[in-house]
Design a protein around this motif. Structure first.
Motif, short mmCIF file in Angstrom:
data_model
loop_
_atom_site.label_atom_id
_atom_site.label_comp_id
_atom_site.label_asym_id
_atom_site.label_seq_id
_atom_site.Cartn_x
_atom_site.Cartn_y
_atom_site.Cartn_z
N LEU A 206 -18.96 -5.27 13.74
CA LEU A 206 -20.12 -4.54 13.24
C LEU A 206 -19.71 -3.14 12.79
CD1 LEU A 206 -23.21 -4.18 12.88
CD2 LEU A 206 -23.30 -3.49 15.28
N VAL A 207 -18.98 -2.43 13.64
CA VAL A 207 -18.57 -1.07 13.29
C VAL A 207 -17.63 -1.10 12.08
CG1 VAL A 207 -17.26 0.94 14.07
CG2 VAL A 207 -18.88 -0.18 15.63
N GLY A 208 -16.74 -2.08 12.03
CA GLY A 208 -15.85 -2.21 10.88
C GLY A 208 -16.62 -2.42 9.59
N TRP A 209 -17.67 -3.24 9.64
CA TRP A 209 -18.49 -3.47 8.44
C TRP A 209 -19.17 -2.18 8.00
CZ3 TRP A 209 -23.72 -2.83 7.63
CH2 TRP A 209 -24.21 -3.33 6.40
N VAL A 210 -19.69 -1.42 8.97
CA VAL A 210 -20.36 -0.15 8.64
C VAL A 210 -19.38 0.81 7.97
CG1 VAL A 210 -21.38 1.93 9.64
CG2 VAL A 210 -22.14 -0.33 10.41
N LEU A 211 -18.19 0.96 8.53
CA LEU A 211 -17.21 1.89 7.98
C LEU A 211 -16.75 1.47 6.59
CD1 LEU A 211 -15.06 2.63 11.16
CD2 LEU A 211 -16.97 3.96 10.21
N ASP A 212 -16.68 0.16 6.36
CA ASP A 212 -16.30 -0.34 5.03
C ASP A 212 -17.43 -0.14 4.01
OD1 ASP A 212 -13.80 -1.09 5.88
OD2 ASP A 212 -14.35 -3.19 6.22
N THR A 213 -18.67 -0.16 4.49
CA THR A 213 -19.82 -0.09 3.59
C THR A 213 -20.14 1.35 3.19
OG1 THR A 213 -20.75 -2.09 4.60
CG2 THR A 213 -22.26 -0.70 3.36
N ALA A 219 -18.26 7.72 6.36
CA ALA A 219 -17.58 6.92 7.38
C ALA A 219 -16.86 7.80 8.38
CB ALA A 219 -16.61 5.94 6.72
N GLN A 220 -16.27 8.88 7.90
CA GLN A 220 -15.54 9.78 8.78
C GLN A 220 -16.47 10.52 9.74
OE1 GLN A 220 -13.33 12.34 6.18
NE2 GLN A 220 -11.94 10.72 5.47
N GLN A 221 -17.73 10.67 9.36
CA GLN A 221 -18.69 11.41 10.19
C GLN A 221 -19.60 10.49 11.01
OE1 GLN A 221 -20.66 14.85 8.22
NE2 GLN A 221 -19.54 14.19 6.38
N THR A 222 -19.34 9.18 10.99
CA THR A 222 -20.17 8.22 11.72
C THR A 222 -19.99 8.39 13.22
OG1 THR A 222 -20.16 6.62 9.92
CG2 THR A 222 -20.63 5.78 12.12
N HIS A 233 -33.05 -13.04 6.39
CA HIS A 233 -32.32 -12.54 5.23
C HIS A 233 -31.17 -11.60 5.58
CE1 HIS A 233 -35.17 -14.32 2.46
NE2 HIS A 233 -36.16 -13.77 3.12
N GLY A 234 -31.11 -11.11 6.82
CA GLY A 234 -30.01 -10.20 7.16
C GLY A 234 -30.31 -9.32 8.35
N LEU A 235 -29.50 -8.25 8.49
CA LEU A 235 -29.57 -7.33 9.61
C LEU A 235 -29.91 -5.92 9.12
CD1 LEU A 235 -26.21 -8.26 11.40
CD2 LEU A 235 -28.45 -9.29 11.81
N ASP A 236 -30.64 -5.17 9.94
CA ASP A 236 -30.85 -3.75 9.72
C ASP A 236 -29.99 -3.00 10.73
OD1 ASP A 236 -32.72 -3.81 7.60
OD2 ASP A 236 -34.30 -4.33 9.02
N VAL A 237 -29.14 -2.10 10.24
CA VAL A 237 -28.20 -1.39 11.10
C VAL A 237 -28.46 0.11 10.96
CG1 VAL A 237 -25.77 -1.02 11.68
CG2 VAL A 237 -26.49 -3.22 10.69
N LEU A 238 -28.83 0.74 12.08
CA LEU A 238 -29.09 2.17 12.09
C LEU A 238 -27.79 2.91 12.38
CD1 LEU A 238 -31.45 4.27 11.95
CD2 LEU A 238 -31.46 4.19 14.45
N VAL A 239 -27.44 3.86 11.51
CA VAL A 239 -26.17 4.56 11.62
C VAL A 239 -26.43 6.07 11.68
CG1 VAL A 239 -23.90 4.93 10.58
CG2 VAL A 239 -25.08 2.75 10.25
N THR A 240 -25.83 6.71 12.67
CA THR A 240 -25.89 8.17 12.76
C THR A 240 -24.66 8.73 12.05
OG1 THR A 240 -27.04 8.07 14.89
CG2 THR A 240 -26.00 10.16 14.30
N VAL A 241 -24.93 9.49 11.00
CA VAL A 241 -23.86 10.11 10.21
C VAL A 241 -24.03 11.62 10.30
CG1 VAL A 241 -22.78 10.33 7.95
CG2 VAL A 241 -23.78 8.13 8.65
#
Length: 282
Positions: A206-213, A219-222, A233-241
């Protein structure tokens, strides 16, 4: 790049209608002298006026196989007594109600995603038909409480006048044929379990997908990554940047039709080796 796919308002409506989330049924108060009165001295939308007009009850709602709405009510409950009073009142053609169902995502990490509001009237079902109707509801959602129909519980039918679904895009009036043609989301019943499984067993992917996206700078500030929703239809992923947050959508290649298909869908999103294999992989 095509826009991420999400459930339609009709699909959200049918998903919330099957009764995974408890609804609230609003009935006219028994003491209300006139079905069209607004409450003396009350301004439209005021708390005093609303309390004078309606009485809320938590309710277990269900659907039959054709999308018809049903209510499962304990015979000795205040709700059952109130429904019977309204049904016997000659001023009403059936008991007028509003069914309100609010969706809360896993972990309650974000604002509610959808709200179902159904306006209509409730009608009793003949005792001879109670078990038959309960069986049609059990075919959609096999609740153990349906076994008590005919002894300590009763099924009432909610005849629909108006269906509205509220999402982040606004309020949607859903036509009858759209509502009945839509199907409930196959992942909704165990959405919490699926999210917990992703967090516990697929965290690295999951984290790898976020960093690639994300763009390289973001990505460096995640700092934090959390799945806050899952649907066909898919996933919702909340990311703190940095000091802010953003929500990413991980779309499946095609809608999931059954819970057992979700493994292959996740592998396709995260790039697992099994995505290249045939049906039933994973």
């Amino acid at each position: 790049m095509p826009a991420p796919r999400r459930p339609t308002p009709a699909q959200w409506g049918r998903t919330l209608a099957v009764g995974t989330v408890t609804g609230t049924l609003h009935l006219p108060r028994e003491s209300h002298a006139c079905p069209h009165a607004d409450g003396l001295g009350a301004t439209p939308g005021s708390r005093r006026g609303a309390e004078a007009r309606t009485q809320p009850y938590p309710v277990q709602h269900l659907t039959d196989a054709w999308g018809g709405l049903l209510l499962l009510v304990e015979d000795a409950s205040p709700l059952q007594a109130h429904l019977k009073v309204l049904e016997a009142d000659a001023r009403w053609n059936g008991a007028p109600v509003v069914l309100d169902v609010l969706d809360v995502p896993p972990g309650q990490a974000v604002l509610p995603r959808a709200r179902l509001s159904v306006t209509g009237w409730v009608e009793s079902i003949l005792p001879a038909d109670q078990r038959r109707v309960a069986q049609t509801a059990a075919a959609v959602r096999p609740l153990g409480a349906l076994l008590d129909v005919g002894t300590t519980r009763s099924v009432w039918r909610l005849e629909v006048a108006d269906v509205r679904v509220t999402t982040a895009d606004g309020v949607h009036l859903v036509a009858d044929d759209e509502f009945t043609a839509a199907s409930p989301d196959p992942l909704y019943d165990d959405e919490d379990g699926l999210v917990a499984h992703l967090e516990a067993d697929h965290r690295d992917a999951l984290v790898g997908w976020v960093l690639d996206t994300l763009p390289a700078q973001d990505a460096q500030q995640t700092r934090e990554v959390a799945v806050v929703g899952a649907d066909r239809h898919g996933l919702d992923v909340l990311v703190t940047v940095g000091s802010g947050t953003t929500t990413l959508r991980a779309s499946f290649p095609e809608p999931v039709r059954e819970p057992r298909d979700v493994v292959r869908a996740l592998c396709a999103v995260f790039g697992c080796p099994c995505r290249a294999t045939g049906p039933g992989a994973g």
